[in-house]
Design a protein around this motif. Structure first.
Motif, PDB file in Angstrom:
ATOM      1  N   SER A   1       0.840  -1.190   0.000  1.00 48.54           N
ATOM      2  CA  SER A   1       0.000   0.000   0.000  1.00 48.54           C
ATOM      3  C   SER A   1       0.874   1.238   0.000  1.00 48.54           C
ATOM      4  CB  SER A   1      -0.894   0.010   1.239  1.00 48.54           C
ATOM      5  OG  SER A   1      -1.873  -0.980   1.127  1.00 48.54           O
TER       6      SER A   1
ATOM      7  N   ARG B   1      -9.188  -1.849  -6.691  1.00 42.63           N
ATOM      8  CA  ARG B   1      -8.496  -0.601  -6.371  1.00 42.63           C
ATOM      9  C   ARG B   1      -8.876   0.505  -7.355  1.00 42.63           C
ATOM     10  NH1 ARG B   1      -2.649  -0.010  -8.532  1.00 42.63           N
ATOM     11  NH2 ARG B   1      -3.962   0.120 -10.367  1.00 42.63           N
ATOM     12  N   ASP B   2      -9.056   0.123  -8.614  1.00 42.57           N
ATOM     13  CA  ASP B   2      -9.338   1.097  -9.665  1.00 42.57           C
ATOM     14  C   ASP B   2     -10.824   1.395  -9.827  1.00 42.57           C
ATOM     15  OD1 ASP B   2      -6.631   1.314 -10.096  1.00 42.57           O
ATOM     16  OD2 ASP B   2      -6.616   0.010 -11.840  1.00 42.57           O
TER      17      ASP B   2
ATOM     18  N   SER C   1      -1.284   6.197  -2.908  1.00 45.28           N
ATOM     19  CA  SER C   1      -2.200   6.083  -4.045  1.00 45.28           C
ATOM     20  C   SER C   1      -2.854   4.705  -4.120  1.00 45.28           C
ATOM     21  CB  SER C   1      -1.446   6.380  -5.347  1.00 45.28           C
ATOM     22  OG  SER C   1      -0.403   5.446  -5.527  1.00 45.28           O
ATOM     23  N   GLY C   2      -2.613   3.838  -3.161  1.00 48.96           N
ATOM     24  CA  GLY C   2      -3.281   2.545  -3.134  1.00 48.96           C
ATOM     25  C   GLY C   2      -2.362   1.373  -3.405  1.00 48.96           C
TER      26      GLY C   2
END
Length: 63
Positions: free
Chosen positions: A4, A34-35, A7-8
């Motif tokens: 992580s 995530r997207d 930005s993820g």
């Protein structure tokens, strides 16, 4: 395994390349989630050497 950051979730290419095929499918699902593909799920059969993940993106497109 992915890490992580601010930005993820992220995977480097060497990390993805080293994953077992079942874990690779999980990674694809995690990245789609995530997207913004909140319904991302692994589907499909075994032994076809493909990664079977279905999801709907933020624009309503089915992947």
């Amino acid at each position: 395994m992915g890490g992580s950051t601010g930005s993820g979730l992220r995977y480097g290419l060497p990390q993805l390349d080293a994953l077992h095929r079942s874990r690779f499918g999980d990674a694809v699902r995690e990245l789609m989630h995530r997207d913004g593909c909140r319904d991302a799920q692994r589907v499909g059969g075994r032994g076809d050497l493909g990664t079977d993940v279905k999801a709907t993106d933020l624009c309503g497109r089915r992947w």
